[in-house]
Design a protein around this motif. Structure first.
Motif, mmCIF file in Angstrom:
data_model
loop_
_atom_site.group_PDB
_atom_site.id
_atom_site.type_symbol
_atom_site.label_atom_id
_atom_site.label_comp_id
_atom_site.label_asym_id
_atom_site.label_seq_id
_atom_site.Cartn_x
_atom_site.Cartn_y
_atom_site.Cartn_z
ATOM 1 N N SER A 83 -13.982 13.491 -5.322
ATOM 2 C CA SER A 83 -13.623 12.445 -6.272
ATOM 3 C C SER A 83 -12.934 11.304 -5.536
ATOM 4 O O SER A 83 -11.810 11.438 -5.057
ATOM 5 C CB SER A 83 -12.686 13.021 -7.344
ATOM 6 O OG SER A 83 -12.344 12.047 -8.290
ATOM 7 N N VAL A 84 -13.627 10.183 -5.412
ATOM 8 C CA VAL A 84 -13.117 9.018 -4.690
ATOM 9 C C VAL A 84 -13.272 7.786 -5.568
ATOM 10 O O VAL A 84 -14.344 7.559 -6.126
ATOM 11 C CB VAL A 84 -13.860 8.797 -3.353
ATOM 12 C CG1 VAL A 84 -13.271 7.596 -2.618
ATOM 13 C CG2 VAL A 84 -13.795 10.043 -2.488
ATOM 14 N N GLN A 85 -12.207 7.009 -5.708
ATOM 15 C CA GLN A 85 -12.262 5.742 -6.420
ATOM 16 C C GLN A 85 -11.900 4.604 -5.465
ATOM 17 O O GLN A 85 -11.117 4.799 -4.543
ATOM 18 C CB GLN A 85 -11.297 5.715 -7.606
ATOM 19 C CG GLN A 85 -11.767 6.502 -8.810
ATOM 20 C CD GLN A 85 -11.485 7.987 -8.648
ATOM 21 O OE1 GLN A 85 -10.384 8.387 -8.287
ATOM 22 N NE2 GLN A 85 -12.478 8.813 -8.917
ATOM 23 N N ASP A 139 3.482 15.026 -2.576
ATOM 24 C CA ASP A 139 2.232 15.761 -2.748
ATOM 25 C C ASP A 139 1.045 14.823 -2.659
ATOM 26 O O ASP A 139 -0.075 15.257 -2.421
ATOM 27 C CB ASP A 139 2.212 16.471 -4.103
ATOM 28 C CG ASP A 139 3.197 17.617 -4.159
ATOM 29 O OD1 ASP A 139 2.927 18.656 -3.545
ATOM 30 O OD2 ASP A 139 4.257 17.463 -4.797
ATOM 31 N N VAL A 140 1.284 13.528 -2.874
ATOM 32 C CA VAL A 140 0.255 12.497 -2.745
ATOM 33 C C VAL A 140 0.634 11.611 -1.570
ATOM 34 O O VAL A 140 1.711 11.014 -1.543
ATOM 35 C CB VAL A 140 0.149 11.652 -4.025
ATOM 36 C CG1 VAL A 140 -0.951 10.590 -3.865
ATOM 37 C CG2 VAL A 140 -0.134 12.534 -5.236
ATOM 38 N N ILE A 165 -8.169 -0.725 -1.911
ATOM 39 C CA ILE A 165 -7.385 0.500 -2.044
ATOM 40 C C ILE A 165 -8.356 1.627 -2.361
ATOM 41 O O ILE A 165 -9.126 1.548 -3.328
ATOM 42 C CB ILE A 165 -6.325 0.377 -3.150
ATOM 43 C CG1 ILE A 165 -5.324 -0.733 -2.806
ATOM 44 C CG2 ILE A 165 -5.590 1.700 -3.331
ATOM 45 C CD1 ILE A 165 -4.257 -0.957 -3.866
ATOM 46 N N ASP A 166 -8.343 2.675 -1.535
ATOM 47 C CA ASP A 166 -9.162 3.863 -1.759
ATOM 48 C C ASP A 166 -8.278 4.985 -2.262
ATOM 49 O O ASP A 166 -7.179 5.203 -1.734
ATOM 50 C CB ASP A 166 -9.843 4.322 -0.461
ATOM 51 C CG ASP A 166 -10.758 3.253 0.122
ATOM 52 O OD1 ASP A 166 -11.272 2.439 -0.656
ATOM 53 O OD2 ASP A 166 -10.937 3.246 1.350
ATOM 54 N N ILE A 167 -8.758 5.720 -3.259
ATOM 55 C CA ILE A 167 -8.035 6.873 -3.785
ATOM 56 C C ILE A 167 -8.943 8.083 -3.680
ATOM 57 O O ILE A 167 -10.043 8.097 -4.257
ATOM 58 C CB ILE A 167 -7.615 6.665 -5.258
ATOM 59 C CG1 ILE A 167 -6.738 5.424 -5.401
ATOM 60 C CG2 ILE A 167 -6.890 7.902 -5.779
ATOM 61 C CD1 ILE A 167 -7.486 4.183 -5.818
ATOM 62 N N VAL A 168 -8.530 9.078 -2.916
ATOM 63 C CA VAL A 168 -9.298 10.314 -2.810
ATOM 64 C C VAL A 168 -8.450 11.438 -3.395
ATOM 65 O O VAL A 168 -7.285 11.602 -3.049
ATOM 66 C CB VAL A 168 -9.689 10.615 -1.339
ATOM 67 C CG1 VAL A 168 -8.482 10.654 -0.424
ATOM 68 C CG2 VAL A 168 -10.469 11.922 -1.247
ATOM 69 N N LYS A 169 -9.030 12.195 -4.323
ATOM 70 C CA LYS A 169 -8.315 13.261 -5.012
ATOM 71 C C LYS A 169 -8.702 14.611 -4.431
ATOM 72 O O LYS A 169 -9.770 14.769 -3.846
ATOM 73 C CB LYS A 169 -8.610 13.215 -6.511
ATOM 74 C CG LYS A 169 -8.193 11.909 -7.176
ATOM 75 C CD LYS A 169 -8.596 11.882 -8.639
ATOM 76 C CE LYS A 169 -8.270 10.543 -9.274
ATOM 77 N NZ LYS A 169 -8.728 10.459 -10.675
ATOM 78 N N GLY A 170 -7.823 15.564 -4.624
ATOM 79 C CA GLY A 170 -8.057 16.889 -4.092
ATOM 80 C C GLY A 170 -7.313 17.096 -2.793
ATOM 81 O O GLY A 170 -6.757 16.168 -2.203
ATOM 82 N N VAL A 182 -2.669 17.007 -3.033
ATOM 83 C CA VAL A 182 -3.523 16.754 -4.192
ATOM 84 C C VAL A 182 -4.229 15.405 -4.088
ATOM 85 O O VAL A 182 -4.909 14.992 -5.029
ATOM 86 C CB VAL A 182 -2.709 16.812 -5.502
ATOM 87 C CG1 VAL A 182 -2.218 18.226 -5.742
ATOM 88 C CG2 VAL A 182 -1.549 15.827 -5.485
ATOM 89 N N GLY A 183 -4.080 14.719 -2.967
ATOM 90 C CA GLY A 183 -4.796 13.460 -2.818
ATOM 91 C C GLY A 183 -4.099 12.501 -1.885
ATOM 92 O O GLY A 183 -2.988 12.751 -1.410
#
Length: 752
Positions: A83-85, A139-140, A165-170, A182-183
């Motif tokens: 999951s990447v935004q 945690d992030v 800005i990239d957001i990668v979850k997990g 968690v990301g």
């Protein structure tokens, strides 16, 4: 249709889930309101997927390739499992996303709030280091140009001249380390261009009288060396009225300057250096104080009257304890506020070695932070808190990247971090005082490797591992409010631990347009130093350890990415088990550091479509169920449903010689807990669902480079709290952090 049936089945069979829809390109954006019911959401997702062929027939331009570097190499967003935004420059500018809290509003399954102690909370999938845990790590992970920002406070630094800005979850332990359970959020600032140019912009916000100027200029010295100088200054007006002092709060004055240089050597090395300094000064804060019984939930109150200052606060404090000067200034109600000074430097070397590349990133961060906070209300206990922190961090990463096109490709590297934190938490309590002072030195080194093996033309195995050895030395001095004057206690502790984290992922190309993935990952976060406000010296000195246990996570993810001629769909199902989650919470005014086990599971879905040549749609949905399994309770910062939808229109045909652009966004988060979990003493910590409407309209003159924009955030003037806790005393008083109301403004930009 199989995809639609499978998605619907997942939504109707999973206890609580998450979906995120993401549409991005530089066109316009808008938003639609979505039902929070799982069945309705499944229909919405099926409808979005079914829209694909219709939209493909309407679209006339090719799908723009979105490149990301979340796996430490440049690759298409649709080639990345997970999951990447991506929030690109146009989206950031359209909606004035110049602070992390506004960025997180655009990320489903994520929340952001800021505590009075200066410990902002960024949670993804309901997991994030809680307010009050000033000495706990995140945690992030937040990374700015590849350098880890090691303190939560750095998340409150303003975002200036940002490209993406990239957001990668997990769980991202392999490539990002122990601080990305968690990301991770990766901020990329703009680099110098190869010709002279830049921009200058001014803005004025009418509701609260905020003003800002920002600009940047590219200075190419020759064909090998170029600089970019960027700066900003802003004055932000307050939205809470302090009747005791007679002013609107919080008012702030922020400034930042960045110099970035890029040098290309004769042997094809690229050397990038950056120096940035930032200052933030805030008068007052956004917290209102209310007595229990005045309301049954946050009621939109935007003014308060503070209690008279404690006598001790009017005398100040200056004592020496165990050779350390403990100093807290005289504090009146007018002194409430904070100041932060940041210095961030980095040096990056990109060195080609044949078809391989060596990357070395050196970072140095420094922060000085002071704050005064008054949790007292009229008629309540008289308390004023003082926070003083100094922080320095050095990081070094070196990695070798093999060619991506090889059947077996890999990244191997080493990482080192050295960090020092000195923090004083001091409270004036009526005629008493209490304080916690801690010095923590941390150093850690890691070796890591990530590889991709192509089993055949359609199946790939991705593996990763990271070994980390970390040591922490802590020295604390405490004085409880029940101790006699001058009675201090000292304690020291140290830890040295090593862990091995890893991940395994399978990727399968179902077709040229469909990528299916599934994997498992582990991660860990080292023991955190417990800090707080002691009642007795033995609260800390008598403890078995000054540290709370290592936090560990096990994450399962499956999902797919489906590409169409006019867009894409990205869906991820996740299940995360967290052991010894490091938590900080407030209970009747006292800070409690604890650990417990948490389960988080759900679904994330994001989509992007060109509906026509001029209209794009970007959507993101999240559904999750997060539970404190140790105490059979809910978890704060974990809305069960969240959504973000953006519709954008952009055309050069509407008005001759102008680019017309309009963007509309709706951001929604369902009811959730702001601070502690369900409990009799925290019954007001839950807030109702929040839906925000944002919009932007702009005209850009093609010949002159002038752009004029009208922007509005929270158009419906939604009244809600973004932080809460119950204050000290028998009255069980509550303090709420009040989110900013509607803002409307004009911005003018000149690009040259």
């Amino acid at each position: 249709m199989n995809i639609i049936r499978n998605i619907s089945t997942i939504f109707n069979s999973t206890a609580c889930q998450d979906s995120h829809v993401h549409a991005e390109n530089g066109s316009a954006k808008a938003s639609l309101s979505l039902s929070t019911k799982k069945s309705s959401l499944a229909i919405a997702i099926a409808g979005t997927i079914a829209l694909g062929p219709v939209a493909e027939a309407m679209a006339k331009k090719d799908m723009e390739v979105i490149m990301v570097t979340v796996n430490k190499r440049s690759e298409s967003l649709l080639e990345v499992a997970g999951s990447v935004q991506v929030l690109d420059e146009n989206l950031l500018q359209d909606f004035q996303l110049d602070e992390m809290d506004s960025v997180v509003d655009f990320i489903p399954n994520a929340t952001f709030s800021a505590a009075p102690s200066g410990t902002p909370v960024l949670a993804i999938r309901g997991i994030g280091t809680r307010a009050g845990g000033a000495m706990l790590e995140q945690d992030v992970g937040l990374f700015i140009d590849g350098v880890w920002a090691g303190r939560n406070n750095q998340m409150q630094a303003g975002l200036m001249d940002v490209g993406m800005i990239d957001i990668v979850k997990g769980t991202q332990a392999t490539l990002y380390g122990r601080n990305a359970l968690v990301g991770a959020i990766s901020v990329t600032t703009k680099k110098p261009g190869d010709r002279f140019g830049g921009y200058f912009q001014i803005s004025n916000e009418f509701e609260y009288g905020s003003k800002a100027v920002e600009g940047a200029i590219d200075i190419p010295v020759n064909d090998k060396l170029a600089f970019r100088v960027a700066g900003m200054y802003e004055e932000v007006g307050g939205w809470i009225h302090n009747d005791g002092v007679g002013r609107d709060e919080p008012e702030s004055e922020n400034s930042s300057v960045r110099i970035t240089g890029v040098y290309y050597t004769d042997n094809d090395w690229t050397i990038t250096g950056k120096l940035q300094t930032s200052n933030q000064e805030q008068v007052g804060n956004s917290f209102v104080r209310l007595l229990e019984g005045q309301f049954t939930e946050f009621d939109g109150t935007d003014r308060f009257t503070p209690a008279a200052e404690p006598p001790t606060a009017l005398r100040g404090f200056s004592e020496t304890a165990f050779g350390v000067d403990i100093i807290a200034p005289i504090l009146t109600n007018a002194d409430i506020g904070s100041e932060r000074d940041f210095v961030d430097t980095s040096l990056k070397l990109d060195i080609p070695v044949g078809d391989y590349e060596i990357t070395a990133i050196t970072g140095f961060n420094q922060m000085d932070y002071t704050a005064a906070f008054d949790p007292s209300i009229l008629g309540g206990p008289r308390v004023v808190a003082w926070y003083d922190e100094e922080y320095e961090q050095f990081t070094q990463e070196i990695r070798l990247t093999s060619p991506a096109e090889d059947d077996f490709n890999y990244i191997v590297g080493v990482y080192y971090v050295d960090q020092t934190v000195d923090r004083l938490t001091f409270q004036y309590l009526n005629n008493d005082q209490r304080f916690w002072y801690g010095e923590q030195d941390m150093s850690a080194w890691s070796v890591f490797a990530s590889s991709t093996y192509s089993i055949n033309e359609t199946l790939r195995l991705i593996t990763g591992a990271r070994y980390t050895d970390e040591g922490k030395d802590a020295d604390i001095i405490v004085h409880g409010n029940r101790e006699d004057d001058g009675v201090y206690a000292n304690a020291t502790d140290s830890i040295d631990e090593s862990t091995l984290d890893g991940s395994i992922t399978l990727e399968f190309d179902g077709s040229d347009s469909l990528l299916i993935f599934g994997g498992i990952a582990t991660g860990s976060k080292r023991p955190g130093l417990a800090s707080g406000n002691p009642v007795n010296n033995t609260d800390f000195v008598g403890a078995n350890s000054l540290f709370i246990p290592t936090e560990e996570i096990l994450t399962f993810e499956v999902g797919f990415k489906y590409e169409m001629a006019n867009g894409y769909i990205n869906a991820t199902v996740f299940d995360m088990d967290i052991s010894d989650f490091q938590n900080a919470s407030f209970n009747n005014g006292n800070l409690v550091i604890s650990s417990f086990d948490v389960d988080s599971r759900g679904i994330e879905l994001d989509t992007y479509h060109y509906l026509t040549d001029e209209i794009t749609l970007k959507t993101g949905f999240g559904v999750m169920d997060v539970e404190d399994v140790s105490n059979n309770a809910e978890v704060s910062g974990a809305p069960k449903f969240s959504a973000n939808v953006t519709l954008t229109y952009e055309s050069d045909a509407l008005i001759s010689n102008f680019i017309s652009r309009a963007s509309v966004n709706i951001s929604h988060k369902s009811s959730h807990w702001l601070n502690a979990t369900v409990g009799e003493s925290n019954q007001y910590n839950e807030i109702d669902a929040v839906t925000l409407l944002n919009a932007n309209m702009s005209l850009s003159h093609l010949d002159s480079g002038i752009k004029v924009s009208l922007f509005v955030k929270n158009l419906t003037d939604e009244e809600y709290a973004d932080f809460s806790y119950n204050a000290p005393g028998a009255n069980n008083d509550y303090i709420f952090g009040v989110a900013k109301g509607r803002t409307i403004g004009l911005e003018a930009k000149y690009s040259f």
